[in-house]
Design an enzyme around this catalytic site. Structure first.
Site, PDB file in Angstrom:
ATOM      1  N   HIS A 367       2.762  -2.022  -6.820  1.00 35.74           N
ATOM      2  CA  HIS A 367       2.752  -0.637  -6.134  1.00 35.74           C
ATOM      3  C   HIS A 367       3.792  -0.649  -5.159  1.00 35.74           C
ATOM      4  O   HIS A 367       3.520   0.342  -4.387  1.00 35.74           O
ATOM      5  CB  HIS A 367       1.835  -1.507  -5.662  1.00 35.74           C
ATOM      6  CG  HIS A 367       0.434  -1.580  -5.564  1.00 35.74           C
ATOM      7  ND1 HIS A 367      -0.384  -0.466  -5.725  1.00 35.74           N
ATOM      8  CD2 HIS A 367      -0.799  -3.188  -6.232  1.00 35.74           C
ATOM      9  CE1 HIS A 367      -1.791  -1.720  -6.724  1.00 35.74           C
ATOM     10  NE2 HIS A 367      -1.562  -1.954  -6.604  1.00 35.74           N
ATOM     11  N   LYS A 558      -1.833   6.555   8.297  1.00 32.49           N
ATOM     12  CA  LYS A 558      -1.086   5.520   7.201  1.00 32.49           C
ATOM     13  C   LYS A 558      -0.364   4.355   7.764  1.00 32.49           C
ATOM     14  O   LYS A 558       0.438   4.578   8.872  1.00 32.49           O
ATOM     15  CB  LYS A 558      -0.375   6.618   6.500  1.00 32.49           C
ATOM     16  CG  LYS A 558       0.846   7.226   6.928  1.00 32.49           C
ATOM     17  CD  LYS A 558       1.235   8.173   5.598  1.00 32.49           C
ATOM     18  CE  LYS A 558       0.794   9.540   4.893  1.00 32.49           C
ATOM     19  NZ  LYS A 558       0.254   8.938   3.893  1.00 32.49           N
ATOM     20  N   ARG A 559       0.011   3.248   7.317  1.00 30.32           N
ATOM     21  CA  ARG A 559       1.186   2.346   7.759  1.00 30.32           C
ATOM     22  C   ARG A 559       2.120   2.934   8.615  1.00 30.32           C
ATOM     23  O   ARG A 559       2.762   3.887   7.664  1.00 30.32           O
ATOM     24  CB  ARG A 559       1.031   1.217   6.926  1.00 30.32           C
ATOM     25  CG  ARG A 559      -0.168   0.353   6.139  1.00 30.32           C
ATOM     26  CD  ARG A 559       0.139  -0.604   7.320  1.00 30.32           C
ATOM     27  NE  ARG A 559      -1.208  -1.527   7.007  1.00 30.32           N
ATOM     28  CZ  ARG A 559      -1.173  -2.793   6.242  1.00 30.32           C
ATOM     29  NH1 ARG A 559       0.832  -3.082   6.163  1.00 30.32           N
ATOM     30  NH2 ARG A 559      -1.747  -2.940   5.830  1.00 30.32           N
ATOM     31  N   LYS A 670      -8.498  11.181  -0.563  1.00 35.59           N
ATOM     32  CA  LYS A 670      -9.332  11.772   0.409  1.00 35.59           C
ATOM     33  C   LYS A 670      -9.687  12.749   1.281  1.00 35.59           C
ATOM     34  O   LYS A 670     -10.597  12.648   1.175  1.00 35.59           O
ATOM     35  CB  LYS A 670      -9.453  10.311   1.001  1.00 35.59           C
ATOM     36  CG  LYS A 670     -10.161   8.822   0.756  1.00 35.59           C
ATOM     37  CD  LYS A 670      -9.254   7.029   1.091  1.00 35.59           C
ATOM     38  CE  LYS A 670      -8.912   6.807   0.715  1.00 35.59           C
ATOM     39  NZ  LYS A 670      -8.638   4.989   1.370  1.00 35.59           N
TER      40      LYS A 670
END
Length: 832
Positions: A367, A558-559, A670
């Site tokens: 990842h 997002k982070r 999304k």
């Protein structure tokens, strides 16, 4: 402007098209009342919102349980291959609505509860764990199980206090969870510490400390197919046998308190995103979930009858034919030595046979390409906590290096690079190397990411075993991320192309026939505007900032991390602000810029980035010259439930990481599915999104991976850009000089110093291209018809990004399983 429809009213529209199935409303109403009156409260008038939520959840769960049992019976009768998806994080989200959508109960539940009390149909539920992949596995009829840890506390709740992130405990189980069921009959012991004995009868791991793993099962329903799979999360429990010696000398209280040390294992989810922290508790968590899960897998493999405790299979050589284990990131990497330990020490297989079983069973998903994110565990920690596993890893490594030495005689540097054991001041186990060596398949999560790991991160391993390496581009479930969170758009699409796209997202390409259809353009714009009005009201209530609902909603959620480049976005905000101040009478495209995300608690730079965004927002939002043409909001405590509100309302999606750093992203998908246009670099899944929708329908800017590589070789000089670009210099001088922090002029000196002298992610190198691209965005937004046509191209190009497609590829190309759209009989249908 007419008042927008509620989601409940939209769902009623959808149900006319058959998207929300019709169930007997009176039966549901009876069950709802039964749960409300008899299970929860005696006096109906004192029911709380939580009572109503639990009553509705239990009513829906009644419909799940029969399907859940029948699904498991079906698996035991058919004895298919099963996939076990191991992850240390299953992200949280709303389960009630998702379940109602997948069971076709939504409209009937709305009707039943609306008749009871229209104000209490949608209380805020407690968060429960869910994942797109598990939804797709159930929807595709795969015999699949998700395994993880049942954390008592989630990642953390983020509060913004005086502009700074403050972490609060996320006690998400405080009010109970109606979806989970404890299964104490399947409790399993997990061992730690101790020592290893080599005896004539075999190897024994002795004098260990035992922690019990108590499973909690959550049903995961497929879409309209009566399949209900299981997510099993383990909770740590101390064994009951107190130390009687302590007890006898009055240490009873201490003996009870010591139980907490064991139970801490499942207490809290580590929030460190893309940064490895080598803490013993984290390694304990990783082994805990793996050891408990593998006992479960072997137990289920050995018994093949539903509810049977007798052993049916004794020969584990066929395990890879019936079991696929997917390691989601390196966190469950210990599954490889643990399965070896079971096969060697318990099942008494030879090393060669055991290793063959392990490598054919396990597969690994990578990842990240960031070196600081890759797990490297100190050998001393391993030796203390898992001594037998360290022995096994050493032997895996010895045999692995022997093979490499035979393939590349005399290439000692290659041996060093490929070793599972990294030498240095402190010897460490490289968990990614362990995953690659112990798996039959290794995949990245977007094509560009998979290419990068083959070319750089795991180049040596790719050269040795190219057949292992694959790509599986991520996807999202359209059930949660369209039907559930954006029912208005789901209905508009269904009116044009039918409702089958929910199961087969590739059908969205049929929207291209309507790209010039004025009625579709009008309907999509109308849905977006309604979503924006609703979200504007939410923002005004929560942030006390007056929002212009006709402004462009420009969103980056997002982070918070340097590589995701929220700082580039921030520089654009400051540049826009300066331009408006300079020419206040110009016809500017109004924007509401929203940034949200959590910073890991120990990540100083990320926390300072949040402080900068809030500081810029304070200045911009109170400047009367700017007015409603520019607003800046930092979205507090971004999580799935907030995403379900903001994504349908967004116009512009910011995906601006340095090329070659983002593995894939799913937020980008999304936003695309919900009708936002993307401004982004050619990174992660953006590359494939541009292919599917046409690059001309995204706002692509900046360096490509090759450009970044070339700059790494030639050297990146931030000062050259700073001195050459006046708007960039002005923005940086304002940050450095305290314009946005008048009470503390040097507040952001660390950010300024990093950007000018130590920026690994080359923010300034992409600044000019980003600003020009944002100008194009602003120009197009002034032409609503052309903007919406581009939106339609994007929605039509989303077909590839369904998690159904992703999981189908995993099933066929890694797990050796065939997806099926077959419905199994419902509980009240006759058995076939």
């Amino acid at each position: 402007m007419p008042k927008p429809l509620t989601d409940q009213e939209k769902r009623k529209q959808i149900s006319v098209r058959g998207l929300a199935g019709v169930e007997n409303v009176s039966d549901l109403k009876t069950n709802f009342n039964r749960h409300l009156h008899f299970t929860l409260v005696k006096d109906r008038n004192v029911a709380t919102k939580r009572d109503y939520y639990f009553a509705l959840a239990n009513t829906v769960r009644d419909h799940l349980v029969g399907r859940w049992i029948r699904t498991q019976q079906h698996y035991y009768e058919k004895d298919p291959k099963r996939v076990y998806y191991l992850s240390l994080e299953f992200y949280m989200g709303r389960t009630l609505q998702n379940t109602m959508v997948n069971l076709a109960l939504e409209n009937a539940c709305d009707e039943a509860t609306y008749q009871e009390n229209p104000h209490l149909i949608s209380p805020s539920p407690p968060l429960v764990l869910s994942a797109c992949f598990l939804d797709s596995m159930a929807s595709l009829g795969l015999a699949a199980y998700g395994y993880g840890i049942r954390y008592e506390f989630g990642i953390f709740n983020q509060k913004i206090v005086n502009g700074w992130q403050v972490e609060e405990a996320d006690d998400w189980l405080r009010y109970g969870n109606p979806w989970e069921k404890a299964r104490p009959e399947y409790m399993r012991p997990v061992h730690f510490y101790g020592r290893v004995e080599h005896t004539p009868e075999g190897v024994k791991w002795v004098d260990t400390q035992v922690v019990l793993a108590l499973p909690y099962d959550t049903p995961v329903p497929g879409y309209r197919n009566n399949v209900v799979n299981t997510m099993r999360l383990w909770s740590a429990k101390a064994p009951c046998d107190f130390n009687l010696k302590d007890f006898n000398v009055g240490g009873y209280i201490q003996a009870v308190l010591d139980r907490n040390l064991a139970e801490n294992i499942s207490r809290v989810l580590y929030p460190n995103d893309n940064f490895f922290e080598g803490k013993e508790l984290r390694l304990k968590q990783e082994y805990f979930v793996v050891a408990a899960t593998l006992q479960d897998i072997v137990r289920r493999f050995k018994s093949s009858k539903f509810g049977s405790t007798e052993v049916v299979r004794v020969d584990l050589s066929t395990l890879p034919d019936k079991v696929a284990i997917q390691l989601n990131d390196t966190h469950p990497a210990l599954a490889i030595p643990e399965l070896m330990r079971i096969l060697l020490d318990t099942e008494h297989q030879t090393w060669e046979k055991a290793w063959d079983i392990v490598t054919r069973t396990c597969a690994y998903t990578n990842h990240t390409v960031l070196p600081e994110a890759l797990e490297r565990w100190p050998i001393d920690l391993f030796q203390n906590l898992l001594p037998r596993h360290l022995e096994i890893i050493f032997e895996i490594n010895r045999r692995h290096l022997e093979r490499i030495a035979n393939l590349y005689p005399g290439d000692h540097d290659r041996l060093r690079r490929m070793s599972l054991v990294e030498e240095g001041d402190q010897k460490k186990i490289n968990m990614a190397h362990l995953c690659i060596v112990g798996s039959h398949a290794v995949n990245g999560v977007a094509r560009i990411h998979s290419d990068i790991i083959k070319a750089t991160l795991f180049k040596d391993f790719y050269e040795v075993d190219p057949h292992k390496f694959q790509n599986k581009t991520n996807g999202i479930t359209p059930r949660r991320w369209l039907v559930m969170c954006n029912p208005g758009l789901a209905e508009v699409i269904a009116e044009r192309i039918g409702e089958d796209y929910i199961r087969d997202l590739g059908q969205l390409k049929n929207l291209l026939e309507f790209v010039d259809d004025d009625s579709l353009i009008r309907d999509i714009a109308k849905v977006k505007q309604e979503n924006k009005l609703k979200f504007s009201a939410y923002l005004e209530e929560h942030y006390k900032v007056k929002i212009n609902p006709n402004s462009m909603f420009d969103v980056q959620v997002k982070r918070i991390h340097e590589y995701k480049r929220q700082l580039l976005n921030c520089l654009h905000i400051i540049t826009l602000y300066n331009r408006i101040k300079k020419e206040p009478n110009k016809n500017w495209t109004p924007r509401t810029i929203m940034i949200g995300g959590k910073a890991a608690p120990g990540y100083h730079t990320a926390k300072l980035i949040i402080r900068l965004i809030t500081a810029v927002g304070d200045i911009v939002n109170h400047d009367e010259v700017v007015g409603d043409r520019l607003k800046v909001i930092f979205l507090e405590n971004y999580k799935v439930t907030l995403a379900e509100k903001i994504i349908p309302a967004s116009d512009l999606s910011e995906q601006i990481s340095t090329a070659g750093t983002e593995a894939s992203g799913t937020g980008n998908m999304k936003f695309m599915l919900n009708g936002a246009l993307t401004i982004g670099t050619m990174d992660g899944a953006n590359v494939e999104m541009a292919e599917e929708a046409g690059e001309e329908n995204l706002f692509i800017f900046g360096m490509r991976v090759d450009d970044v590589d070339a700059m790494d070789k030639s050297g990146y000089d931030a000062m050259e850009y700073y001195n050459r670009i006046p708007e960039l210099k002005l923005a940086m001088d304002q940050i450095a000089g305290g314009y946005f922090s008048p009470d503390q002029h040097d507040l952001f000196k660390d950010i300024v110093n990093m950007l000018l002298h130590h920026d690994r992610f080359k923010v300034f190198a992409d600044y000019e291209a980003y600003i020009k691209c944002q100008d194009k965005v602003s120009a197009l937004y002034k032409n609503p018809k052309e903007w919406t046509k581009m939106v339609i191209h994007n929605i039509a190009g989303c077909g590839k990004f369904s998690s159904d497609r992703t999981i189908s590829q995993y099933a066929r190309e890694i797990w050796g399983m065939e997806p099926s759209l077959e419905r199994i009989p419902a509980p009240d249908d006759p058995r076939q």
